[in-house]
Design a protein around this motif. Sequence first.
Motif, PDB file in Angstrom:
ATOM      1  N   PRO A 205       0.783  -1.237   0.000  1.00 15.92           N
ATOM      2  CA  PRO A 205       0.000   0.000   0.000  1.00 15.92           C
ATOM      3  C   PRO A 205       0.818   1.292   0.000  1.00 15.92           C
ATOM      4  CG  PRO A 205      -1.069  -1.618   1.384  1.00 15.92           C
ATOM      5  CD  PRO A 205       0.258  -2.210   0.967  1.00 15.92           C
ATOM      6  N   LYS A 206       1.966   1.307   0.657  1.00 21.08           N
ATOM      7  CA  LYS A 206       2.757   2.547   0.689  1.00 21.08           C
ATOM      8  C   LYS A 206       3.352   2.900  -0.683  1.00 21.08           C
ATOM      9  CE  LYS A 206       7.138   0.564   2.150  1.00 21.08           C
ATOM     10  NZ  LYS A 206       8.204   0.540   3.116  1.00 21.08           N
ATOM     11  N   ASP A 207       3.214   2.005  -1.673  1.00 27.77           N
ATOM     12  CA  ASP A 207       3.723   2.254  -3.027  1.00 27.77           C
ATOM     13  C   ASP A 207       2.762   3.071  -3.887  1.00 27.77           C
ATOM     14  OD1 ASP A 207       6.158   0.811  -2.747  1.00 27.77           O
ATOM     15  OD2 ASP A 207       5.073  -1.078  -3.086  1.00 27.77           O
ATOM     16  N   GLU A 208       1.613   3.427  -3.372  1.00 26.98           N
ATOM     17  CA  GLU A 208       0.616   4.108  -4.188  1.00 26.98           C
ATOM     18  C   GLU A 208       1.182   5.364  -4.865  1.00 26.98           C
ATOM     19  OE1 GLU A 208      -3.678   6.325  -3.848  1.00 26.98           O
ATOM     20  OE2 GLU A 208      -3.189   4.822  -2.328  1.00 26.98           O
ATOM     21  N   ALA A 209       1.951   6.164  -4.165  1.00 27.03           N
ATOM     22  CA  ALA A 209       2.495   7.405  -4.750  1.00 27.03           C
ATOM     23  C   ALA A 209       3.466   7.111  -5.893  1.00 27.03           C
ATOM     24  CB  ALA A 209       3.174   8.241  -3.675  1.00 27.03           C
ATOM     25  N   ILE A 210       4.324   6.098  -5.749  1.00 27.92           N
ATOM     26  CA  ILE A 210       5.270   5.835  -6.840  1.00 27.92           C
ATOM     27  C   ILE A 210       4.563   5.208  -8.042  1.00 27.92           C
ATOM     28  CG2 ILE A 210       7.309   5.715  -5.342  1.00 27.92           C
ATOM     29  CD1 ILE A 210       7.338   2.655  -5.845  1.00 27.92           C
ATOM     30  N   VAL A 211       3.495   4.460  -7.801  1.00 27.24           N
ATOM     31  CA  VAL A 211       2.733   3.904  -8.914  1.00 27.24           C
ATOM     32  C   VAL A 211       1.984   5.028  -9.631  1.00 27.24           C
ATOM     33  CG1 VAL A 211       0.897   2.304  -9.589  1.00 27.24           C
ATOM     34  CG2 VAL A 211       2.589   1.610  -7.887  1.00 27.24           C
ATOM     35  N   ALA A 212       1.439   5.979  -8.873  1.00 24.04           N
ATOM     36  CA  ALA A 212       0.772   7.141  -9.491  1.00 24.04           C
ATOM     37  C   ALA A 212       1.773   7.919 -10.345  1.00 24.04           C
ATOM     38  CB  ALA A 212       0.161   8.032  -8.421  1.00 24.04           C
ATOM     39  N   ASP A 213       2.978   8.136  -9.832  1.00 26.14           N
ATOM     40  CA  ASP A 213       4.010   8.844 -10.600  1.00 26.14           C
ATOM     41  C   ASP A 213       4.422   8.036 -11.828  1.00 26.14           C
ATOM     42  OD1 ASP A 213       6.021  11.073 -10.817  1.00 26.14           O
ATOM     43  OD2 ASP A 213       7.362   9.326 -10.749  1.00 26.14           O
TER      44      ASP A 213
ATOM     45  N   VAL B 238      -5.151   7.106 -14.390  1.00 20.67           N
ATOM     46  CA  VAL B 238      -5.434   5.993 -13.499  1.00 20.67           C
ATOM     47  C   VAL B 238      -6.039   6.552 -12.213  1.00 20.67           C
ATOM     48  CG1 VAL B 238      -4.442   4.002 -12.313  1.00 20.67           C
ATOM     49  CG2 VAL B 238      -3.534   4.711 -14.523  1.00 20.67           C
ATOM     50  N   SER B 239      -7.212   6.087 -11.878  1.00 15.74           N
ATOM     51  CA  SER B 239      -7.939   6.595 -10.714  1.00 15.74           C
ATOM     52  C   SER B 239      -7.293   6.148  -9.400  1.00 15.74           C
ATOM     53  CB  SER B 239      -9.389   6.111 -10.749  1.00 15.74           C
ATOM     54  OG  SER B 239      -9.433   4.706 -10.514  1.00 15.74           O
ATOM     55  N   HIS B 240      -7.653   6.858  -8.358  1.00 16.75           N
ATOM     56  CA  HIS B 240      -7.181   6.501  -7.014  1.00 16.75           C
ATOM     57  C   HIS B 240      -7.600   5.069  -6.673  1.00 16.75           C
ATOM     58  CE1 HIS B 240      -6.322   6.657  -2.751  1.00 16.75           C
ATOM     59  NE2 HIS B 240      -7.583   6.324  -2.512  1.00 16.75           N
ATOM     60  N   GLU B 241      -8.817   4.685  -7.045  1.00 20.75           N
ATOM     61  CA  GLU B 241      -9.300   3.337  -6.757  1.00 20.75           C
ATOM     62  C   GLU B 241      -8.443   2.279  -7.448  1.00 20.75           C
ATOM     63  OE1 GLU B 241     -11.320   5.896  -7.767  1.00 20.75           O
ATOM     64  OE2 GLU B 241     -12.211   6.258  -5.798  1.00 20.75           O
ATOM     65  N   ARG B 242      -8.052   2.552  -8.693  1.00 18.60           N
ATOM     66  CA  ARG B 242      -7.172   1.604  -9.408  1.00 18.60           C
ATOM     67  C   ARG B 242      -5.805   1.519  -8.746  1.00 18.60           C
ATOM     68  NH1 ARG B 242      -8.720  -1.563 -14.106  1.00 18.60           N
ATOM     69  NH2 ARG B 242     -10.538  -0.495 -14.890  1.00 18.60           N
TER      70      ARG B 242
ATOM     71  N   THR C 154      -1.858  -1.622  -5.560  1.00 17.26           N
ATOM     72  CA  THR C 154      -0.876  -1.665  -4.475  1.00 17.26           C
ATOM     73  C   THR C 154      -1.381  -2.450  -3.266  1.00 17.26           C
ATOM     74  OG1 THR C 154      -1.634   0.506  -3.680  1.00 17.26           O
ATOM     75  CG2 THR C 154       0.264   0.471  -5.167  1.00 17.26           C
ATOM     76  N   SER C 155      -2.499  -3.117  -3.429  1.00 15.56           N
ATOM     77  CA  SER C 155      -3.026  -3.937  -2.348  1.00 15.56           C
ATOM     78  C   SER C 155      -2.145  -5.162  -2.164  1.00 15.56           C
ATOM     79  CB  SER C 155      -4.455  -4.372  -2.675  1.00 15.56           C
ATOM     80  OG  SER C 155      -4.898  -5.310  -1.724  1.00 15.56           O
ATOM     81  N   ALA C 156      -1.821  -5.458  -0.931  1.00 14.87           N
ATOM     82  CA  ALA C 156      -0.988  -6.627  -0.645  1.00 14.87           C
ATOM     83  C   ALA C 156      -1.786  -7.738   0.006  1.00 14.87           C
ATOM     84  CB  ALA C 156       0.170  -6.223   0.261  1.00 14.87           C
ATOM     85  N   ASP C 157      -3.078  -7.528   0.221  1.00 11.85           N
ATOM     86  CA  ASP C 157      -3.836  -8.525   0.959  1.00 11.85           C
ATOM     87  C   ASP C 157      -4.937  -9.199   0.133  1.00 11.85           C
ATOM     88  OD1 ASP C 157      -5.445  -6.317   0.792  1.00 11.85           O
ATOM     89  OD2 ASP C 157      -5.881  -6.168   2.925  1.00 11.85           O
ATOM     90  N   ASP C 158      -4.864  -9.074  -1.188  1.00 11.36           N
ATOM     91  CA  ASP C 158      -5.823  -9.760  -2.044  1.00 11.36           C
ATOM     92  C   ASP C 158      -5.250 -11.137  -2.363  1.00 11.36           C
ATOM     93  OD1 ASP C 158      -7.466 -10.767  -4.046  1.00 11.36           O
ATOM     94  OD2 ASP C 158      -7.587  -8.874  -5.136  1.00 11.36           O
ATOM     95  N   PRO C 159      -5.880 -12.215  -1.872  1.00  7.56           N
ATOM     96  CA  PRO C 159      -5.315 -13.552  -2.082  1.00  7.56           C
ATOM     97  C   PRO C 159      -5.375 -14.026  -3.536  1.00  7.56           C
ATOM     98  CG  PRO C 159      -7.457 -13.723  -1.055  1.00  7.56           C
ATOM     99  CD  PRO C 159      -7.123 -12.254  -1.118  1.00  7.56           C
ATOM    100  N   LYS C 160      -6.097 -13.316  -4.385  1.00  7.88           N
ATOM    101  CA  LYS C 160      -6.227 -13.735  -5.781  1.00  7.88           C
ATOM    102  C   LYS C 160      -5.438 -12.847  -6.732  1.00  7.88           C
ATOM    103  CE  LYS C 160     -10.532 -16.130  -5.322  1.00  7.88           C
ATOM    104  NZ  LYS C 160     -11.616 -16.645  -6.106  1.00  7.88           N
ATOM    105  N   ARG C 161      -4.605 -11.979  -6.212  1.00  4.69           N
ATOM    106  CA  ARG C 161      -3.871 -11.052  -7.072  1.00  4.69           C
ATOM    107  C   ARG C 161      -2.520 -10.728  -6.440  1.00  4.69           C
ATOM    108  NH1 ARG C 161      -6.222  -6.823 -10.406  1.00  4.69           N
ATOM    109  NH2 ARG C 161      -8.150  -7.619  -9.556  1.00  4.69           N
ATOM    110  N   VAL C 162      -1.487 -10.780  -7.271  1.00  5.05           N
ATOM    111  CA  VAL C 162      -0.173 -10.303  -6.864  1.00  5.05           C
ATOM    112  C   VAL C 162       0.204  -9.203  -7.841  1.00  5.05           C
ATOM    113  CG1 VAL C 162       2.269 -10.856  -6.580  1.00  5.05           C
ATOM    114  CG2 VAL C 162       0.540 -12.532  -5.924  1.00  5.05           C
TER     115      VAL C 162
END
Length: 172
Positions: A25-33, A54-58, A63-71
């Motif tokens: 989750p803390k990677d959201e800013a670098i992914v936005a950039d 890319v929206s904030h929701e995307r 950057t979610s780390a707790d979705d068991p179906k997505r890395v």
Amino acid sequence: MDIKDTDADLITHTGFHFHVRRAVPKDEAIVADFFKHVTPADVRFRFLSGMKSVSHERLVEMTSADDPKRVNFLALSSDQTLLAVAMLAVGKDPQRGEVALTIREDYKHQGISWEMLAHICRYAERHNFKSIESIESRDNHEAIELERDMAFHAHSDPDDPRIIVLRRDFQQ
């Protein structure tokens, strides 16, 4: 999916070194950039839509780390520049996945996409996936060529002639 073995130090055929790790989750800013350095066409190819940004929701989803179906994988240079983002998601069948990969415009043609996709394929195979698929716009010639070079097989999408589905099967 187990996210413990997502990390790797990789070297491209051009000698470029980079590190791959899972997004948190803390990677959201670098992914936005990161998406400020991606062409509008590549945003369209990544999300198969006409969205301009890319929206904030995307970003939260990426950057979610707790979705068991997505890395979500991040490729970082030695100076921590985010070079590429990729996703491997599981659908209804836990042995089949979908992959999506985007690279910064200014880091293309250095072999990063190849090494990143190869890393994801190794990850999927280690986790007993039978196959992974990439859903591409027929206009995304570079991605289609890369995936074909990496033993993905192309199939037409019967519901949308603008789409091509590329699948790589793994031996069990």
